[in-house]
Scaffold this motif. Structure first.
Motif, short mmCIF file in Angstrom:
data_model
loop_
_atom_site.label_atom_id
_atom_site.label_comp_id
_atom_site.label_asym_id
_atom_site.label_seq_id
_atom_site.Cartn_x
_atom_site.Cartn_y
_atom_site.Cartn_z
N MET A 1 0.85 -1.19 0.00
CA MET A 1 0.00 0.00 0.00
C MET A 1 0.89 1.25 0.00
O MET A 1 2.07 1.19 0.27
CB MET A 1 -0.88 0.01 1.26
N ASP A 19 1.30 -3.98 3.56
CA ASP A 19 -0.06 -3.81 4.10
C ASP A 19 -0.08 -4.20 5.57
O ASP A 19 0.63 -5.13 5.98
CB ASP A 19 -1.06 -4.73 3.36
N VAL A 29 -8.49 -4.01 10.76
CA VAL A 29 -7.80 -3.29 9.69
C VAL A 29 -8.84 -2.46 8.97
O VAL A 29 -9.94 -2.93 8.66
CB VAL A 29 -7.09 -4.26 8.72
N LYS A 31 -9.67 0.24 5.80
CA LYS A 31 -9.30 0.82 4.50
C LYS A 31 -9.67 2.29 4.57
O LYS A 31 -10.84 2.64 4.75
CB LYS A 31 -10.08 0.14 3.38
N GLU A 141 -3.16 4.01 2.90
CA GLU A 141 -4.35 3.39 2.31
C GLU A 141 -5.07 2.48 3.31
O GLU A 141 -6.28 2.31 3.25
CB GLU A 141 -3.96 2.61 1.05
N TYR A 142 -4.29 1.90 4.23
CA TYR A 142 -4.87 1.03 5.27
C TYR A 142 -4.18 1.30 6.59
O TYR A 142 -3.03 1.75 6.62
CB TYR A 142 -4.66 -0.46 4.92
N ARG A 144 -3.80 -0.54 10.74
CA ARG A 144 -4.20 -1.47 11.80
C ARG A 144 -4.68 -0.64 12.98
O ARG A 144 -4.01 0.31 13.39
CB ARG A 144 -3.01 -2.34 12.23
#
Ligand SMILES: NC(=O)c1ccc[n+]([C@@H]2O[C@H](COP(=O)([O-])OP(=O)(O)OC[C@H]3O[C@@H](n4cnc5c(N)ncnc54)[C@H](O)[C@@H]3O)[C@@H](O)[C@H]2O)c1
Ligand SMILES: [Zn+2]
Ligand SMILES: [Zn+2]
Length: 388
Positions: A1, A19, A29, A31, A141-142, A144
């Protein structure tokens, strides 16, 4: 990502990184659909906060769609739209139980580092140094999200990202700053700094019943936005702040004073040269000019509420004024989780639309130029939202 990463003083880059994955049972997680640049990020960008490492993912104001949850996250499912609170908090410790989420005792794996500097460690934060956990941030983009069951709020349909994104930080931060003033009917509140945090402090002071708010800054576009929110404005480059505040309050001083400036205050004159020189050689951690002025101007028995971030050890703090005027000081990283639901309700009731503060929308890829624009207040920039 793709993620926006710190590479040193005034250097950030959008690069490819792995990612994020679920690590613990209470992780999710997300997005990311919208994320923002905060005044707190500027302290990292300018290199004033120690324990950043090259490649650290920045950002702590973000929202998006849940794509995966750990087995112990019972209140979220794939596809939920959530805003994430910037402090990472377990929900169970002594502090979380008292709703002091930014003081969570369980979320900073590097607590020993913060302990050395502060005596005790606050909560871990996204994208905010290794001393505060080394967690990957949300300009990506992502992300945790640890303790996702406690650190998120689900967003009902019908509200846009821009209306709710700032529940992650600056709306609760301005609100807590105002709440800490214990505002009574008829009160006058003075707010130093008309950045995004100051803007929400001004509007929150009115929501909490202030009669008058006086807002202090030097940038016309920021002062204009403050005036739009109902504040009387003071441009400190044009008039003396103390004299004007006294004049406006019949010599009493404001009932409470909010410092929404923090460690990188612009300090004109001799004292400015002093602060800059000492900060540059690390003999002083911050330039606490707004704080000093707030203490001196506050009415006797009043409250100074500090939302601005400070890092360490500072000089010329007017302790004599503080003590002899019997002032109360309240401060803290914001206990965001405490405020997300009630403030979402205020948004739904139409009491406030937080999107008023947005002046710039950019792609995540443009984060480096966004940092530059925000730092230098180019193009009348007040708040930037990034779209991954
Ligand atoms: N407590 C928290 O949890 C929390 C959360 C978010 C941000 N913050 C902090 O709040 C502060 C403000 O954040 P922001 O996003 O609004 O940043 P910002 O940099 O956009 O705003 C700061 C404003 O202060 C003004 N200013 C500088 N020197 C001043 C002075 N001497 N007198 C009056 N105004 C002065 C600047 O012109 C600017 O408009 C930062 O220190 C940030 O780290 C704290
Ligand atoms: Zn922030
Ligand atoms: Zn906790």
């Amino acid at each position: 990502m793709k993620a926006n990463c710190w590479y040193g003083k005034q250097e950030v880059r959008v690069v490819e990184v792995p990612d994020p994955k679920i690590i613990n049972r209470r992780d999710a997680v997300v997005k990311i659909t919208s994320t923002a640049i905060c005044g707190s990020d500027l302290h990292l960008y300018n290199g004033y906060v120690p324990t950043m490492e090259k490649g650290d993912i920045l950002g702590h104001e973000f929202m998006g769609e849940v794509v995966e949850t750990g087995p112990d996250v019972k209140n979220l499912t794939q596809g939920d739209r959530v805003v994430v609170a910037f402090p990472i908090s377990c929900g169970n410790c002594f502090f979380c139980q008292k709703q002091m989420y930014s003081l969570c005792d369980n979320s900073n794996p590097n607590a020993w580092m913060a302990q050395k500097l502060f005596g005790h460690s606050p909560a871990g934060l996204y994208g905010y140094t290794h001393m505060l956990g080394g967690f990957a941030g949300g300009q990506a983009e992502y992300a945790r999200v640890p303790f996702a069951d406690v650190g998120t709020i689900k967003i009902p349909d019908g509200l846009s990202d821009e209306q709710v994104l700032f529940l992650s930080d600056i709306f609760p931060t301005g609100y807590m700053a105002a709440e800490n003033c214990d505002i009574e009917p008829g009160d006058t509140v003075a707010v130093w700094g008309c950045g995004p945090v100051g803007q929400f402090a001004i509007r929150s002071a009115f929501l909490l019943g202030a009669e008058r708010v006086m807002a202090i800054d030097r940038f016309p576009e920021r002062l204009a936005m403050a005036a739009n929110g109902g504040a009387e404005t003071i441009n400190y480059e044009e008039t003396d702040v103390y004299d004007t505040l006294m004049e406006n309050t019949g010599g009493m001083g404001p009932d409470s004073c909010i410092d929404a400036v923090g460690m990188e205050a612009h300090v004109p004159g001799l004292i400015g040269a002093y602060d800059r020189a000492k900060q540059a050689v690390m003999l002083e951690s911050d330039r606490p000019h707004a704080f000093r002025q707030a203490v001196i101007a506050c009415r006797k028995g009043g409250t100074v509420s500090v939302a601005g971030v400070y890092g360490g050890f500072d000089d010329k703090i007017p302790l004599g004024s503080l003590m002899n005027k019997a002032l109360t000081i309240k401060t803290g990283q914001t206990h965001v989780q405490r405020y997300m639901r009630p403030l979402l309700e205020r948004i739904q009731n139409g009491e406030i639309d937080p999107s008023f503060v947005i002046t710039h929308r950019m792609r995540l890829e443009d984060a480096p130029s966004g940092f530059d624009t925000f730092l230098n207040k180019q193009d009348d920039c007040i708040k930037i939202v990034l779209k991954p």
